[in-house]
Scaffold this motif. Structure first.
Motif, short mmCIF file in Angstrom:
data_model
loop_
_atom_site.label_atom_id
_atom_site.label_comp_id
_atom_site.label_asym_id
_atom_site.label_seq_id
_atom_site.Cartn_x
_atom_site.Cartn_y
_atom_site.Cartn_z
N LEU A 194 -1.72 -8.33 0.04
CA LEU A 194 -2.42 -7.05 -0.01
C LEU A 194 -1.49 -5.86 0.25
CD1 LEU A 194 -5.48 -8.14 2.19
CD2 LEU A 194 -5.36 -8.08 -0.30
N ILE A 195 -0.33 -6.12 0.84
CA ILE A 195 0.53 -5.03 1.36
C ILE A 195 1.10 -4.17 0.24
CG2 ILE A 195 2.78 -6.22 1.48
CD1 ILE A 195 1.28 -4.14 4.33
N ASP A 196 1.15 -4.66 -0.99
CA ASP A 196 1.71 -3.79 -2.03
C ASP A 196 0.68 -2.80 -2.54
OD1 ASP A 196 2.02 -6.47 -4.53
OD2 ASP A 196 0.33 -5.74 -3.35
N THR A 197 -0.57 -2.91 -2.11
CA THR A 197 -1.59 -1.93 -2.51
C THR A 197 -2.05 -1.09 -1.33
OG1 THR A 197 -2.35 -3.45 -4.21
CG2 THR A 197 -3.81 -1.63 -3.66
N LEU A 198 -2.17 -1.72 -0.17
CA LEU A 198 -2.69 -1.02 1.00
C LEU A 198 -1.59 -0.84 2.04
CD1 LEU A 198 -5.97 -3.07 1.58
CD2 LEU A 198 -5.71 -0.96 0.28
N ASP A 199 -1.70 0.20 2.87
CA ASP A 199 -0.75 0.31 3.98
C ASP A 199 -1.20 -0.64 5.10
OD1 ASP A 199 -2.09 3.55 4.96
OD2 ASP A 199 -2.75 1.54 5.54
N GLN A 200 -0.33 -0.80 6.11
CA GLN A 200 -0.58 -1.83 7.12
C GLN A 200 -1.88 -1.60 7.87
OE1 GLN A 200 1.57 -4.68 7.66
NE2 GLN A 200 -0.36 -5.26 8.62
N ASN A 201 -2.20 -0.32 8.14
CA ASN A 201 -3.47 -0.04 8.86
C ASN A 201 -4.67 -0.53 8.06
OD1 ASN A 201 -2.15 1.20 10.95
ND2 ASN A 201 -2.31 3.24 10.06
N ALA A 202 -4.64 -0.27 6.76
CA ALA A 202 -5.75 -0.69 5.90
C ALA A 202 -5.78 -2.21 5.78
CB ALA A 202 -5.62 -0.05 4.52
#
Lengths: 257, 281
Positions: A194-202
């Motif tokens: 998921l990290i390539d679309t969302l930032d770590q918080n998300a």
């Protein structure tokens, strides 16, 4: 950090990331084709496309990254540490790639690198090193040659692309397993998807790998997509389907308990 | 005009209250009239083709995972009096400012690039989502979706042109809807400038109030019109025809001008705001 274990190919190669791909690469016909390609400098052209638009990272420039790369190479029994290059790109497909044929190298985008914690970087590099170990770079180079060679006959190109695109999706299953083996962390492995679309918080709010994993809503939504339309996209594009990868990682981890 | 301290709702807002006259005229005379069934079918096919890509490679947002986006979406729907089902938000990894709705009447989606989530402040996000919800309200999402699937070349020109004519007119309407949702002309102009190519962070350095934004746009349009008058009028017209035929998006400076004119006109934005001034959050 001492390396605890060397993982064999059988521990992370997915059954759909077939042994047959490696056999094709090692066949005498392909060896002949590759000799012709090398004699005509086509491999150098292919390498140049990537290396000319990126910067090579050295131990002096990025000691942590190179040290991590060396460690994961040891973990997966890769004797030659591949070169690693960084480029600027916001395209998801360019986040990280393995390139080259006889001398594979890794290309990673700077904006992707910025998103990765040190533990995530270990897993990401492990996934690429595992891909090199399984000779994915050779199969992808051959795929590129086939796509070039068949562009004058769209029918044959469509059939060839369909087969190649499916393999390109399946190879990620092996790489994702390698990520998990290198880090030992299911939640981190799922965050990686998921990290390539969302930032770590998300990503944290998705609770990947936990009992209230929010991504399962999307897995169900993806399963409801009509099969004929899915099949059309499977042929036309090489994009990997995150819901399928997510399920594969979860199944792999369940199988190891 | 002074910006309201709290965003005003428009409880009886209809598209006819803010539709651009070109779109209204187009709706009356369009070549696409009488083909609504075919358009629905074509749209459903396009959406089902895109569905694998959207659900397989984007990330579906929920109110739990993206509370800020869903809060703003809910407010925008209330402000613009949109009574349809709440669209689902999907996040893509793209360095674009396009917040794009698609879908069918049974389920609409809005795709939001992660670049927008990282760089747009709340006012700008109100504008972007307001623009998208206005497209849903006006019912021209289907046309935009179909147009995106038709390749742009000489062979498909005749097929694509009526869709593009509608969308270019409709863009002005949805920009107005975006302004009604955010009620900040400065934020609306910043979004337009991002679409024209300026980094979002940099737009914040240009002006801080609606009045400053109005002056900025006035100066910008003076410069654009000066260049137009210096160049050959015929070649400008030809370029505009080419541009309007090849691109789904209308020309950025034209859109900015349309919004600025509506914002300044006495029977446009100001009039709608005055009529609803008591309807706070």
């Amino acid at each position: 950090m001492p390396v605890k274990k060397v993982f064999s190919e059988n521990e992370f190669r997915h059954s759909l990331d077939a042994d047959s791909a490696k056999k094709i690469v090692q066949s005498s016909a392909v060896e002949t084709v590759m000799r012709i390609i090398s004699e005509n400098d086509l491999e150098r052209i292919y390498d140049y496309i990537y290396k000319s638009s990126s910067v090579r990272l050295t131990k002096e420039m990025a000691p942590d990254i190179i040290d991590t790369l060396e460690q994961v190479c040891e973990m997966f029994g890769l004797s030659e540490v591949p070169e690693i290059y960084v480029q600027w790109s916001y395209e998801k497909d360019d986040n990280i790639m393995i390139c080259g044929y006889s001398a594979p190298f890794i290309v990673i985008s700077s904006q992707y690198l910025d998103r990765l914690s040190s533990q995530m970087l270990t897993g990401v590099l492990a996934a690429q090193v595992a891909g090199i170990k399984l000779e994915h770079h050779k199969t992808m180079f051959l795929a590129w040659v086939i796509e070039l060679a068949t562009q004058f006959n769209k029918g044959i190109q469509l059939i060839a692309s369909g087969i190649i695109n499916q393999w390109k999706r399946f190879r990620h299953y092996s790489c994702d397993r390698a990520f998990f083996l290198a880090t030992g962390d299911l939640s981190l492995t799922l965050q990686y998807l998921l990290i390539d679309t969302l930032d770590q918080n998300a990503v944290d709010l998705m609770h990947p790998g936990k009992i209230n994993d929010q991504y399962h809503h999307q897995i169900r939504a993806f399963e409801e997509v009509k099969p004929p339309m899915k099949a059309a996209q499977y042929i036309l594009t090489d994009k990997s389907w995150i819901p399928d990868r997510y399920k594969e990682v979860e199944a792999f981890c369940r199988g190891r308990r | 005009m002074a910006r309201p301290t709290q965003r005003i709702s428009f409880p009886s807002l209809e598209i006819s209250d803010f539709i651009h006259p070109r779109e209204a005229e187009f709706n009356s005379n369009s070549q696409l009239k009488g083909f609504s069934g075919l358009i629905d079918t074509a749209n459903a096919l396009c959406v089902s083709i895109m569905e694998t890509l959207v659900k397989g490679t984007f990330v579906m947002a929920t109110p739990e995972t993206q509370p800020r986006v869903y809060d703003i979406l809910r407010n925008v729907m209330r402000i613009l009096n949109y009574k349809g089902l709440p669209p689902t938000i999907f996040i893509s990894h793209k360095m674009l400012s396009d917040v794009s709705p698609c879908g069918t009447d049974s389920q609409y989606y809005i795709t939001v690039p992660d670049y927008v989530l990282k760089t747009f402040d709340d006012d700008m996000l109100y504008y972007a989502l307001g623009n998208a919800v206005s497209m849903l309200k006006a019912g021209h999402v289907k046309h935009a979706t179909i147009a995106a699937f038709i390749p742009g070349n000489a062979w498909t020109f005749a097929l694509k042109k009526p869709f593009l004519d509608l969308i270019h007119a409709a863009d002005a309407t949805s920009d107005r809807g975006g302004l009604l949702a955010c009620q900040s002309f400065a934020a609306a102009v910043r979004c337009q400038l991002v679409e024209l190519g300026m980094p979002a962070e940099q737009t914040r350095t240009l002006f801080t109030s609606d009045e400053e934004a109005e002056l900025f746009v006035s100066d910008y349009l003076d410069a654009v019109n000066l260049r137009r008058n210096e160049n050959n009028i015929t070649s400008i017209k030809l370029v505009r025809i080419w541009r309007d035929t090849m691109f789904i998006e209308a020309a950025g400076n034209t859109m900015l001008e349309e919004l600025w004119l509506w914002y300044r006109s006495e029977d446009g934005y100001k009039s709608l705001l005055q009529k609803n001034i008591g309807n706070g959050r």
